[in-house]
Design a protein around this motif. Sequence first.
Motif, PDB file in Angstrom:
ATOM      1  N   ASP A   7      -5.944   2.039  -7.857  1.00  0.00           N
ATOM      2  CA  ASP A   7      -6.375   1.464  -6.588  1.00  0.00           C
ATOM      3  C   ASP A   7      -7.465   0.425  -6.751  1.00  0.00           C
ATOM      4  O   ASP A   7      -8.248   0.172  -5.831  1.00  0.00           O
ATOM      5  N   THR A  20      -7.686  -4.346   2.119  1.00  0.00           N
ATOM      6  CA  THR A  20      -7.991  -3.282   3.072  1.00  0.00           C
ATOM      7  C   THR A  20      -9.450  -3.389   3.491  1.00  0.00           C
ATOM      8  O   THR A  20     -10.228  -4.148   2.903  1.00  0.00           O
ATOM      9  N   ARG A  61       0.858  -1.192   0.000  1.00  0.00           N
ATOM     10  CA  ARG A  61       0.000   0.000   0.000  1.00  0.00           C
ATOM     11  C   ARG A  61       0.892   1.239   0.000  1.00  0.00           C
ATOM     12  O   ARG A  61       2.048   1.201   0.435  1.00  0.00           O
ATOM     13  N   ILE A 115      -5.122  -6.474  -3.244  1.00  0.00           N
ATOM     14  CA  ILE A 115      -5.498  -5.346  -2.393  1.00  0.00           C
ATOM     15  C   ILE A 115      -6.252  -5.932  -1.211  1.00  0.00           C
ATOM     16  O   ILE A 115      -7.223  -6.666  -1.397  1.00  0.00           O
TER      17      ILE A 115
END
Length: 454
Positions: A306, A385, A102, A383
């Motif tokens: 992202d 999160t 990140r 990813i």
Amino acid sequence: MMVVGRVVMALSALLVVAPQSGVVAQSPARGGTRPNIILVLTDDVGYGDIGSYGSRDIRTPHIDRLARGGVRLTDFYASPQCTPTRAALITGRYQQRVSLERALSTAGPSLQTGLAANGSTLPRLLKNAGYRTGLVGKWHLGYLPEYSPNTHGFDYFYGFLAGYIDFYTHTRGGDGLHDLQENGVAVSDTGYMTDLITSRAVRFIEDNATQPFFLEVAYNAAHWPFQRPGHPTRAANNGRFQSPADSIPATRADYVAMLEHADGGIGTIMATLKKRGIEQNTLVIFTNDNGGEWLSNNAPLFHRKDTLWEGGIRVPAIFWWPSVLPAGRTVSTPGITMDLTATVLTAARTRIPANFEGRDLVPTLAGGTSAAPVAERPLFWRIDTRERQQRAVRRGRWKLLVDGDDLLLFDLPRDIGERHDVAASHPTIVRELRALLAAWEADVDAEATLTSRK
């Protein structure tokens, strides 16, 4: 677990693809003089914002000249954010192995972490091999001295450590601190950041034109704040994030002006090579660190930075090396950031550690016979999160995107925009790719855990 374990063993054979340590692979048609190497990185630029990639409203004549005189890749990949791409470039390995998947912020734990120097990063290996090494522009791999570019083997560094800064005041977002330095010492130069990067790149080339050099030119254009050249009064507050919901939002015209100015900087760098008579023996690579932001045009890809949709990770990539590579060639073989590392090291005839995960792309770019095994190796992304959980793997034509609990399969050559999920008609491929993805995650996470305990 036994199934995953077997897949891990098979996967390891696919991931370790660079030449063995101590072996220097040779690409075709390389002469006796080691080339100079320049890697140009732009920031948050859309896939469709370069003329040679289909742009209609942005003029990029100097980047397009590289494409006409070199090889353009249609299926090249970065990571979905700045820091992880740069970590993969410097280490030659997946960024998850060093727990940098990140972007580092300017607050909290990010201020105390970064990429640890281990003696085998890209600039260190080149420096040890006799190259003069330089980085001008963005670093974004740690703020403490032990994580600095110089510690990693860059002989020269001029630029900033944060992910973004004000183009005029050179203060960084978040805490508003001044963030412009030269070899670890704060400097207070006046000027537009893109111009400062270009001028220092030119100076580095001029100073080292008689010896082999490696120069990374890491422009922060066209990352926010969206400040066009020649308009310092439009500066944002300490380079804060800008969105379309702002009371006075930035415009596409601002973004266009920023990118076109960076293209002009690339033209200045190329003119310097020609003036010094080293143009023919210089490998120039142009690419971008992740997919474009909200003012970018990522067409014909879907989504943006992202995310693990193609618009978040597929980026332009051009290789220009007149003495080795053909002019005007387009290659659809998939590539990834770590391939830049392996290609640079091999071009420099420099030892590549056995655990590096990239491949020298020059044989493929030049039309060699190694395209098939490169095309079929799996490439991975993640990813993880609270806001977004995505995982992806591409092998050949197939891409599996795990979006939350959804398994989506795309046949990319036929569906570049990822509009047609074909998971239902290819369940065997879904199972195969999902197993590869699980094995890859187990492998990189185990190494990251071991590293954190040292």
